[in-house]
Design a protein around this motif. Structure first.
Motif, PDB file in Angstrom:
ATOM      1  N   GLY A 400      42.537  29.464  25.245  1.00 20.92           N
ATOM      2  CA  GLY A 400      41.934  29.074  26.102  1.00 20.92           C
ATOM      3  C   GLY A 400      40.428  29.482  25.803  1.00 20.92           C
ATOM      4  N   ASP A 403      38.899  28.337  19.240  1.00 21.90           N
ATOM      5  CA  ASP A 403      38.901  27.139  18.737  1.00 21.90           C
ATOM      6  C   ASP A 403      39.942  26.953  17.876  1.00 21.90           C
ATOM      7  OD1 ASP A 403      38.157  24.606  17.737  1.00 21.90           O
ATOM      8  OD2 ASP A 403      36.348  25.134  17.081  1.00 21.90           O
ATOM      9  N   TYR A 430      46.749  27.378  26.326  1.00 20.09           N
ATOM     10  CA  TYR A 430      45.825  26.371  26.388  1.00 20.09           C
ATOM     11  C   TYR A 430      44.996  26.287  25.105  1.00 20.09           C
ATOM     12  CZ  TYR A 430      46.068  25.348  31.402  1.00 20.09           C
ATOM     13  OH  TYR A 430      46.627  25.196  32.465  1.00 20.09           O
ATOM     14  N   ARG A 432      42.262  25.366  23.067  1.00 20.99           N
ATOM     15  CA  ARG A 432      40.749  24.566  23.021  1.00 20.99           C
ATOM     16  C   ARG A 432      40.470  24.136  21.786  1.00 20.99           C
ATOM     17  NH1 ARG A 432      35.980  27.073  21.555  1.00 20.99           N
ATOM     18  NH2 ARG A 432      34.022  26.287  22.765  1.00 20.99           N
ATOM     19  N   THR A 434      37.398  21.520  19.508  1.00 18.21           N
ATOM     20  CA  THR A 434      35.958  21.065  19.629  1.00 18.21           C
ATOM     21  C   THR A 434      35.865  19.875  19.001  1.00 18.21           C
ATOM     22  OG1 THR A 434      35.567  22.533  17.842  1.00 18.21           O
ATOM     23  CG2 THR A 434      35.215  23.523  20.049  1.00 18.21           C
ATOM     24  N   MET A 455      42.975  21.478  25.223  1.00 16.28           N
ATOM     25  CA  MET A 455      41.739  21.178  26.050  1.00 16.28           C
ATOM     26  C   MET A 455      40.585  21.245  25.462  1.00 16.28           C
ATOM     27  SD  MET A 455      40.708  24.038  29.219  1.00 16.28           S
ATOM     28  CE  MET A 455      40.536  25.407  27.730  1.00 16.28           C
ATOM     29  N   SER A 457      36.610  20.876  24.628  1.00 17.64           N
ATOM     30  CA  SER A 457      35.280  21.727  25.113  1.00 17.64           C
ATOM     31  C   SER A 457      34.340  21.597  23.998  1.00 17.64           C
ATOM     32  CB  SER A 457      35.691  23.024  25.174  1.00 17.64           C
ATOM     33  OG  SER A 457      34.655  23.789  25.514  1.00 17.64           O
ATOM     34  N   THR A 491      40.336  18.648  29.852  1.00 15.86           N
ATOM     35  CA  THR A 491      39.085  18.669  29.313  1.00 15.86           C
ATOM     36  C   THR A 491      38.458  20.235  30.088  1.00 15.86           C
ATOM     37  OG1 THR A 491      37.921  17.259  31.268  1.00 15.86           O
ATOM     38  CG2 THR A 491      38.207  16.566  28.953  1.00 15.86           C
ATOM     39  N   GLN A 492      37.368  20.665  29.578  1.00 13.65           N
ATOM     40  CA  GLN A 492      36.985  21.849  30.163  1.00 13.65           C
ATOM     41  C   GLN A 492      35.572  21.761  30.312  1.00 13.65           C
ATOM     42  OE1 GLN A 492      36.360  25.548  27.817  1.00 13.65           O
ATOM     43  NE2 GLN A 492      37.623  26.668  29.282  1.00 13.65           N
ATOM     44  N   SER A 535      39.557  25.107  34.095  1.00 13.79           N
ATOM     45  CA  SER A 535      38.833  23.869  33.625  1.00 13.79           C
ATOM     46  C   SER A 535      37.263  23.863  33.822  1.00 13.79           C
ATOM     47  CB  SER A 535      39.553  23.008  34.735  1.00 13.79           C
ATOM     48  OG  SER A 535      39.046  22.969  35.889  1.00 13.79           O
TER      49      SER A 535
END
Length: 782
Positions: A400, A403, A430, A432, A434, A455, A457, A491-492, A535
């Motif tokens: 989470g 990247d 999670y 993450r 980009t 997710m 971000s 999404t975050q 989130s």
């Protein structure tokens, strides 16, 4: 009956061990403060023996509950303690209920299905062998039935035959993103025993598929707002299915053999039932309805299509015992179609009971042989453990924070290159990202524990006027095949430009559907926007503001579009998918409401798409929109309008209309809306919008609008169902209707004055079709 043969073969034949038992388990609960928390647990590691003699109840419950999980008064939901509880082959004797905690996947070995067997001294007050939502001392369910998300049961045999008297195999009040798949229920039929396979009394679901029931008083007792059930087979029950209540229900590929009664839907709280591609063999009464022939309301609406009755003397019987449709006690009757309810073709209502073939247009390109195409979620049971490529093994952290964009792109590329021998395994966590994660043709992907979350971000997803895909499946013009299951895209924070899933892949179609030309598939692939730990879109960041006029917090504009199936795409099968903008904080003990904004739900511009048991909720502009699409199968679909509307009204905060995406023009749509009774707000999200599309068939739709500015007093019969003016629109995108064919069976609405808007004119109203809590029309044809 082919699926039944496969199931029974799996039951009887011991094969190689299931890969899930043997792969390294690296999954983590990224936002759980306890970093030692374990996702995967094998019941044998907690002392279960599986010899059919030892009482395994305590060991199994220990496996489920290990790690301070969510159950009881102090927890009504959380995403931070997911678990897979695995049953190796064996017979597990239980004397009390196996209690399933929140966010649990109960999975057996599909190659040698384990048995959960109730002992003769099974606790007489226990609700079921498997208890998914226990009643508390206050008489209420532990998890509010419309909040029972993210759980699965599959590859198990439930055996109650040793239990005397009453017994239930599985207690299953359930909602979105839940499923029971590939299970067998062995039930006692001894005189005096009253056994039920599945008892479900509440919820907002959901999917049941590939199930076999043998014996019992009832195979299933089902009550829920709406549900999809596919490929269920019943042998030797007194009544295969007792429909307790519903608003809408879609039954597909139901096989009922040697039962006294097939489906009893005579209860007064049954709104509608849709039955397709099914058969009854040696059944005394196939269907029992509570709807009388002279009923002019929507209550008990029934649609039957492509159903065969063999040695069935009564096809349809009234609640008073009087036959309404006769069969043949020593022959075969086949129904191309039958309707009992209010029809609009396109004007109405016309109160109809009959078998006019005109109402049953069946697009051949959506069928495999004589049946609408269907396909179960792959489990890769034939693959060895070495076939699974772990995301963490390839360098993804899934914590989470890190990247993981490049690591996931490398993983999916590797899986596509080795598509015949490899499966990408997304360990729980999670991931993450980009920038866009690209899934090329050939990839096979499976997530762990419904907790493998990609997710989005970062700034590339933040521009509301510059949409950017989070997950892109295929590039425009790319052809090939993919499979993906048990993955969530999220999404975050404020990701106003995020398109969570952009689907571009065109899978070549073939009439034979041999391997390699099947439709591509997405099973249990969900989008979840806000309302979960990590989130940045929970009650602390995005509280509701009902007393502030047109308040929009930019930090809570969380997505542009949940999913876009583009015009270059085609031949895609989707099953049990939930595209959800959170209306509440899952982690909060009081399930406190939140306000999160996401623009568009599911946009389809493609051809040959199947949507089986899908839900899209709380998007600002629309939930489902079809534009220039063709050959689309939908059922049962379900939507909810955002709870905050009309404060602000649509399209806020998505005020720049995107013409390339055919965004609604609410100024145009709402011209002349003052003629609707009760003066309901008009500029509200569409539940379903169909423009210039052909060969669209909808077998069950629940389009709901419960709230105005977080108040529910608008969604009642007494208040005139006036939460919003309109919810379903069908018409032309260009002004020319062309060859549009749209058929909707058993449309169920709540809180909307107009049920159908055709070319800008309202043609069906709730007051003419009121059923129970919802309003129902049996057929709409454009």
């Amino acid at each position: 009956m082919k699926a039944l043969a496969v199931l029974l073969l799996a039951v009887s034949a011991a094969q190689a061990s299931f890969w899930m038992a043997d792969i390294p388990h690296r999954g983590v609960a990224s936002f759980n403060p306890d970093k030692s928390y374990t996702i995967f647990r094998d019941v044998r590691a907690f002392g279960a023996v599986g010899d059919g003699v030892t009482d395994d109840t305590a060991a199994i419950n220990a496996a489920i509950g290990f790690g301070n999980r969510c159950i009881g008064y102090q927890c009504v939901g959380t995403t931070t303690t997911p678990a897979v509880v695995y049953f190796p082959p064996g017979t597990y004797l239980v004397t009390n209920s196996i209690v399933v905690h929140y966010y649990t996947q109960i999975i057996g070995d599909p190659n040698d299905m384990p048995v959960i067997k109730g002992a003769a001294n099974f606790h007489s007050t226990a609700m079921g062998l498997l208890e998914s939502n226990p009643y508390m001392d206050n008489g209420k369910l532990n998890f509010i039935s419309t909040n029972v998300f993210f759980r699965q049961v599959r590859n198990l045999i439930f055996d109650t035959t040793a239990i005397p008297g009453p017994a239930i195999a599985v207690h299953w009040p359930s909602s979105q993103a839940t499923s029971i798949q590939n299970c067998v229920f062995r039930l006692s039929s001894r005189p005096g025993d009253t056994h039920t396979g599945i008892f479900m009394e509440e919820g907002s679901g959901g999917l049941l598929s590939d199930l076999v029931f043998v014996g019992g008083q009832y195979g299933g007792q089902f009550g829920n707002q709406q549900y999809t059930m596919r490929n269920l087979t019943f042998f030797g029950a007194q009544t295969a299915i007792l429909q307790i209540w519903n608003w809408g229900w879609t039954y597909k590929s139901i096989n009922i053999v040697d039962c006294q009664v097939g489906i009893n839907m005579s209860a007064t709280h049954v709104g509608s039932a849709t039955l397709i591609d099914s058969e009854f063999i040696n059944v005394g009464v196939a269907l029992v309805t509570g709807r009388s022939l002279d009923n002019s309301t929507g209550q008990g609406s029934l649609v039957v299509e492509n159903v065969e009755y063999v040695n069935v003397p009564i096809v349809l019987q009234g609640v008073d015992g009087r036959p309404l449709l006769l069969g043949d006690s020593s022959g075969m009757v086949w129904d191309w179609g039958y309707v009992a309810g209010n029809i609009y073709v396109p004007q109405g209502p016309h109160h109809y009971n009959g078998r006019d073939a005109f109402f049953f247009y069946q697009p051949s390109d959506l069928k495999h042989g004589n049946l609408y195409y269907e396909r179960s979620k792959p489990q890769y049971e034939e693959h060895p453990p070495s076939a699974f490529i772990s995301a963490r093994q390839q360098g993804a952290a899934g914590d989470g924070v890190t990247d993981d964009t490049n690591a996931l792109n490398q993983l999916f590329l590797l899986a596509s290159i080795n598509s015949l021998t490899s499966v990408a395994f997304l360990d729980a966590g999670y991931y993450r990202v980009t920038d866009t994660v690209y899934i090329p043709a050939g990839a096979h992907i499976v997530g762990e524990a419904l907790s493998a979350v990609i997710m989005a971000s970062g700034p590339k997803f933040s521009d509301i006027n510059n949409p950017h895909p989070v997950v892109m499946i295929g590039t425009p013009g790319e052809t090939g095949y993919i499979e993906m299951s048990d993955v969530i895209v999220s999404t975050q924070g404020a990701m106003a430009g995020a398109v969570l899933i952009q689907y571009n892949l065109k899978t070549p179609a073939a009439n034979s559907y041999y391997h390699g030309s099947l439709p591509s598939g997405l099973w249990d692939v969900h989008t979840r926007i806000g309302g979960f730990a990590g989130s940045g879109l929970q009650v602390a960041e995005c509280p509701i503001t009902p007393k502030q006029v047109n308040q929009v917090n930019p930090a809570c504009i969380a997505a542009h579009t949940s999913m876009h199936i583009t015009q270059s795409a085609g031949n895609l099968y989707m099953e049990n998918n939930w595209l959800w903008v959170a209306d509440h904080d899952i982690e909060d003990l009081n399930m406190t409401r939140i306000t999160v904004f996401a623009g568009r739900g599911l946009l389809i511009e493609a051809s040959r798409v199947w949507l089986v048991g899908t839900s899209v909720e709380h998007h600002t502009l629309y939930q489902y929109q079809l534009v220039n699409a063709s050959d689309v199968w939908m059922g049962q679909i379900q939507t909810e309008t955002p709870y905050y509307q009309p404060n602000p009204l649509a399209p806020y905060p998505f005020v720049e209309r995107n013409l390339a995406l055919w965004d609604p023009d609410f100024d145009l749509d709402c011209q002349g809306d003052s003629g609707l009774p009760g003066n309901p707000p008009c500029a509200m999200a569409w539940g379903l919008r169909v423009l210039s599309s052909e060969n669209v068939v909808v077998f069950g739709a629940g389009l709901y609008s419960f709230f105005n500015n977080y108040e529910t007093n608008c969604s009642t019969q007494a208040m005139g169902e006036n939460c919003q003016g309109r919810i379903f629109s069908v018409g032309s995108a260009s002004g020319e209707l062309g060859s549009m064919i749209v058929e909707v069976y058993n449309l169920n609405t709540v809180g909307t004055v107009s049920m159908v808007t055709r070319e800008g004119a309202d043609v069906a109203y709730w007051k003419d079709n009121f059923a129970n809590f919802a309003s129902t029309l049996a057929v709409f044809r454009f």
